[in-house]
Write an enzyme that holds these catalytic residues in place. Structure first.
Site, PDB file in Angstrom:
ATOM      1  N   THR A 128       0.646  -1.279  -0.100  1.00  0.00           N
ATOM      2  CA  THR A 128       0.130   0.072  -0.072  1.00  0.00           C
ATOM      3  C   THR A 128       0.831   1.110  -0.017  1.00  0.00           C
ATOM      4  OG1 THR A 128      -1.731  -1.156   1.382  1.00  0.00           O
ATOM      5  CG2 THR A 128      -1.769   1.252   1.357  1.00  0.00           C
ATOM      6  N   GLY A 342     -25.347   0.370  28.321  1.00  0.00           N
ATOM      7  CA  GLY A 342     -24.336   1.397  28.659  1.00  0.00           C
ATOM      8  C   GLY A 342     -23.025   1.031  28.969  1.00  0.00           C
ATOM      9  N   GLU A 365      -6.144  -6.030   3.914  1.00  0.00           N
ATOM     10  CA  GLU A 365      -6.089  -7.352   3.050  1.00  0.00           C
ATOM     11  C   GLU A 365      -7.229  -7.188   1.859  1.00  0.00           C
ATOM     12  OE1 GLU A 365      -4.252 -10.339   3.233  1.00  0.00           O
ATOM     13  OE2 GLU A 365      -2.724  -9.181   3.877  1.00  0.00           O
TER      14      GLU A 365
HETATM   15  C1  LIG Z   1      -4.229  -0.544  10.203  1.00  0.00           C
HETATM   16  C2  LIG Z   1      -4.137  -1.321   8.930  1.00  0.00           C
HETATM   17  C3  LIG Z   1      -3.008  -2.043   8.531  1.00  0.00           C
HETATM   18  C4  LIG Z   1      -2.691  -2.260   7.305  1.00  0.00           C
HETATM   19  N1  LIG Z   1      -1.630  -3.276   6.906  1.00  0.00           N
HETATM   20  C5  LIG Z   1      -1.010  -3.261   5.804  1.00  0.00           C
HETATM   21  C6  LIG Z   1       0.235  -3.707   5.490  1.00  0.00           C
HETATM   22  O1  LIG Z   1       0.822  -4.565   6.279  1.00  0.00           O
HETATM   23  N2  LIG Z   1       0.648  -3.901   4.141  1.00  0.00           N
HETATM   24  C7  LIG Z   1       0.069  -3.154   3.072  1.00  0.00           C
HETATM   25  O2  LIG Z   1       0.715  -3.288   2.165  1.00  0.00           O
HETATM   26  N3  LIG Z   1      -0.996  -2.736   3.429  1.00  0.00           N
HETATM   27  C8  LIG Z   1      -1.656  -2.464   4.777  1.00  0.00           C
HETATM   28  N4  LIG Z   1      -2.816  -1.951   4.920  1.00  0.00           N
HETATM   29  C9  LIG Z   1      -3.503  -1.306   3.721  1.00  0.00           C
HETATM   30  C10 LIG Z   1      -4.837  -1.776   3.294  1.00  0.00           C
HETATM   31  O3  LIG Z   1      -4.745  -2.892   2.575  1.00  0.00           O
HETATM   32  C11 LIG Z   1      -5.454  -0.567   2.553  1.00  0.00           C
HETATM   33  O4  LIG Z   1      -5.778   0.685   3.514  1.00  0.00           O
HETATM   34  C12 LIG Z   1      -6.703  -1.107   1.879  1.00  0.00           C
HETATM   35  O5  LIG Z   1      -6.618  -2.139   1.069  1.00  0.00           O
HETATM   36  C13 LIG Z   1      -7.775  -0.010   1.410  1.00  0.00           C
HETATM   37  O6  LIG Z   1      -6.926   1.023   0.660  1.00  0.00           O
HETATM   38  P1  LIG Z   1      -6.969   2.680   0.798  1.00  0.00           P
HETATM   39  O7  LIG Z   1      -6.823   2.637   2.271  1.00  0.00           O
HETATM   40  O8  LIG Z   1      -6.083   3.202   0.165  1.00  0.00           O
HETATM   41  O9  LIG Z   1      -8.384   2.851   0.491  1.00  0.00           O
HETATM   42  P2  LIG Z   1      -9.083   3.052  -0.979  1.00  0.00           P
HETATM   43  O10 LIG Z   1      -8.540   1.935  -2.070  1.00  0.00           O
HETATM   44  O11 LIG Z   1      -8.835   4.637  -1.116  1.00  0.00           O
HETATM   45  O12 LIG Z   1     -10.691   3.158  -0.723  1.00  0.00           O
HETATM   46  C14 LIG Z   1     -11.541   3.952   0.038  1.00  0.00           C
HETATM   47  C15 LIG Z   1     -12.761   3.357  -0.217  1.00  0.00           C
HETATM   48  O13 LIG Z   1     -13.436   3.284  -1.556  1.00  0.00           O
HETATM   49  C16 LIG Z   1     -13.612   2.154  -1.768  1.00  0.00           C
HETATM   50  N5  LIG Z   1     -13.260   1.349  -2.964  1.00  0.00           N
HETATM   51  C17 LIG Z   1     -11.872   1.791  -3.821  1.00  0.00           C
HETATM   52  N6  LIG Z   1     -11.776   1.519  -4.827  1.00  0.00           N
HETATM   53  C18 LIG Z   1     -13.394   0.686  -5.388  1.00  0.00           C
HETATM   54  C19 LIG Z   1     -13.663   0.047  -6.081  1.00  0.00           C
HETATM   55  N7  LIG Z   1     -13.115  -0.061  -7.305  1.00  0.00           N
HETATM   56  N8  LIG Z   1     -14.955  -0.407  -6.070  1.00  0.00           N
HETATM   57  C20 LIG Z   1     -15.838  -0.363  -4.921  1.00  0.00           C
HETATM   58  N9  LIG Z   1     -15.271   0.336  -4.042  1.00  0.00           N
HETATM   59  C21 LIG Z   1     -14.159   0.801  -4.121  1.00  0.00           C
HETATM   60  C22 LIG Z   1     -12.903   1.046  -0.715  1.00  0.00           C
HETATM   61  O14 LIG Z   1     -13.734  -0.046  -0.465  1.00  0.00           O
HETATM   62  C23 LIG Z   1     -13.025   1.953   0.482  1.00  0.00           C
HETATM   63  O15 LIG Z   1     -14.192   1.950   1.133  1.00  0.00           O
HETATM   64  C24 LIG Z   1      -3.200  -1.570   6.395  1.00  0.00           C
HETATM   65  C25 LIG Z   1      -4.332  -0.789   6.675  1.00  0.00           C
HETATM   66  C26 LIG Z   1      -4.591  -0.424   7.855  1.00  0.00           C
HETATM   67  C27 LIG Z   1      -5.622   0.555   8.061  1.00  0.00           C
END
Ligand SMILES: Cc1cc2nc3c(=O)[nH]c(=O)nc-3n(C[C@H](O)[C@H](O)[C@H](O)COP(=O)(O)OP(=O)(O)OC[C@H]3O[C@@H](n4cnc5c(N)ncnc54)[C@H](O)[C@@H]3O)c2cc1C
Length: 383
Positions: A128, A342, A365
């Site tokens: 990410t 509560g 994931e």
């Molecule tokens: C606590 C935590 C731990 C993590 N650990 C790791 C890690 O170890 N390694 C790593 O690589 N990543 C990690 N991540 C990243 C995580 O996998 C991403 O945050 C996740 O895949 C969503 O990507 P984004 O945050 O960029 O959201 P976005 O991709 O910007 O999405 C925002 C919203 O839009 C929706 N959306 C986006 N595109 C579409 C579509 N085509 N169709 C429908 N809905 C869509 C999503 O479902 C979401 O609701 C972690 C994240 C968190 C918060």
């Protein structure tokens, strides 16, 4: 035709389940509140987990790991998450980070990095970026070949375990002009020049698991640290999901089971209008629905792990399991707060933490929306 379906565990699998259950109850659960409140990294617990082998579950025995099947791994994952899903994530992250090496690594790469993990090192999985989460192919990190090295530049965010990792598996474009086919995957050591790690983010839940940014600034990565061939990266990332998503789903089941257990206990102890809560039909039924949904989620996760272990494609099943288990955990933990009234809203009662912890399962994931996109893609593939 053999139509046998067996939902039982072997004696060895039951033993592993018991081992993980006792570890979760004895070593994890009693410390969950402390790490939730302090946001400290749970080193003492992770060290004990290392001694048990839980940080090397999917590493084959010949490289020093437990050599668990995916079914065995998800059995352990559910139990550990029952204790605290922040700690289980901190422990399980090694299993995610090592997957690109297990999938595409050479014998020498496997020997060195699995061996380092078996010796107690930690690792993180870096896909990410600030502008690319769901859209894995949208990453901007590049690895430019220069003689016997690649020069790695880019920023990764939300990386689990980043602050304690000794090495990273990192996705970057070796050919930035080609989407998908130009992505590659590298092993990068934490102590190489140009690697820097941010401070842990302040999060809603899973406080025991650290999440931080990792920046690569002109990092010289030896060509020997490329996994597979140039251009294999996207395929590696997709193969990782087939094994890692069921594990995440199992974590959701653990949290949901814990919320159910807490509700059964509380609804017997607490009385209103002269009778225990569960005797009010609306509360009893809410808890009955929890039990149905936990069992359904568990069966889906088991089936998806069984398919993987049997060598059957589990991509769609993994999407079913990940989405259903995560949404179930969120629903059950939210309803658990309702059952507690509560008191459920108070931090000194366990369900408030469970509700905060559950939310991330719908996000990391691959979000619940992305899982549904995969299911739609498969359903409509032929027409
Ligand atoms: C606590 C935590 C731990 C993590 N650990 C790791 C890690 O170890 N390694 C790593 O690589 N990543 C990690 N991540 C990243 C995580 O996998 C991403 O945050 C996740 O895949 C969503 O990507 P984004 O945050 O960029 O959201 P976005 O991709 O910007 O999405 C925002 C919203 O839009 C929706 N959306 C986006 N595109 C579409 C579509 N085509 N169709 C429908 N809905 C869509 C999503 O479902 C979401 O609701 C972690 C994240 C968190 C918060």
């Amino acid at each position: 035709m053999d139509s046998t379906v067996n939902f039982g565990l072997t004696a060895e699998q039951k033993e592993i389940q018991l081992l993980a259950r006792e570890f979760a109850r004895r070593e994890i659960a009693p410390h969950a509140e402390h790490y939730d409140k302090t946001h400290e990294y749970p080193w003492p617990i992770v060290k004990k987990a290392q001694e048990m082998g839980f940080t090397c579950q999917n590493i084959p025995v010949e490289y020093g790991g437990m050599g668990l099947s995916l079914l065995e791994e998800i059995i352990v994952g559910e139990e550990l998450a029952w204790g605290c899903s922040g700690m289980s994530t901190a422990i399980a992250v090694n299993g995610l980070a090592i997957l690109p090496i297990l999938i595409a690594g050479s014998e020498a790469q496997k020997k060195e990095y699995c061996g380092r993990m078996a010796d107690g090192q930690m690792a993180s999985y870096c896909a990410t970026e600030p502008e690319a989460g769901s859209d894995v192919a949208g990453i901007k990190t590049t690895a430019r070949k220069e003689g016997s090295h690649y020069i790695l530049n880019g920023s990764k965010t939300f990386i689990t375990g980043a602050t304690v990792a000794n090495f990273y598996t990192v996705f970057a474009y070796t050919d930035p002009d080609t989407r998908y086919n130009g992505m590659s995957c590298f092993i990068v050591d934490r102590d190489w020049d140009g690697v820097s790690v941010g401070k842990p983010f302040d999060k809603m839940g899973q406080h025991a698991s650290d999440t931080a940014e990792v920046v690569f600034d002109n990092v010289k990565v030896p060509a020997t640290h490329l996994l597979g061939k140039e251009g294999d990266g996207f395929l590696i990332a997709m193969k990782v999901f087939d094994r890692s998503r069921p594990g995440t789903a199992a974590g959701s089941v653990g949290v949901a089971q814990r919320a159910l257990d807490e509700c059964v206990r509380y609804a017997k102890e607490r009385s209103t209008w002269g009778q225990p809560l569960y005797k009010h039909q609306v509360i009893g039924h809410m808890i009955a629905d929890m039990a149905i949904e936990v069992e359904a989620a568990r069966l889906l996760v088991w089936k998806c792990a069984w398919a993987y272990d049997a060598g059957v494609s589990n991509t769609t099943l993994a999407a079913y399991a990940k989405a259903f288990a995560a949404d179930t955990a969120m629903k059950i933990t939210t309803n658990a707060v309702q059952v507690f009234g509560g008191y459920g809203y108070m931090a000194e009662y366990p369900v408030e933490k469970l509700m905060r912890d559950a939310k991330i399962f719908q996000i990391y994931e691959g979000t619940s929306q992305i899982q549904r996109n995969i299911i739609v893609r498969e359903l409509f593939r032929k027409g």
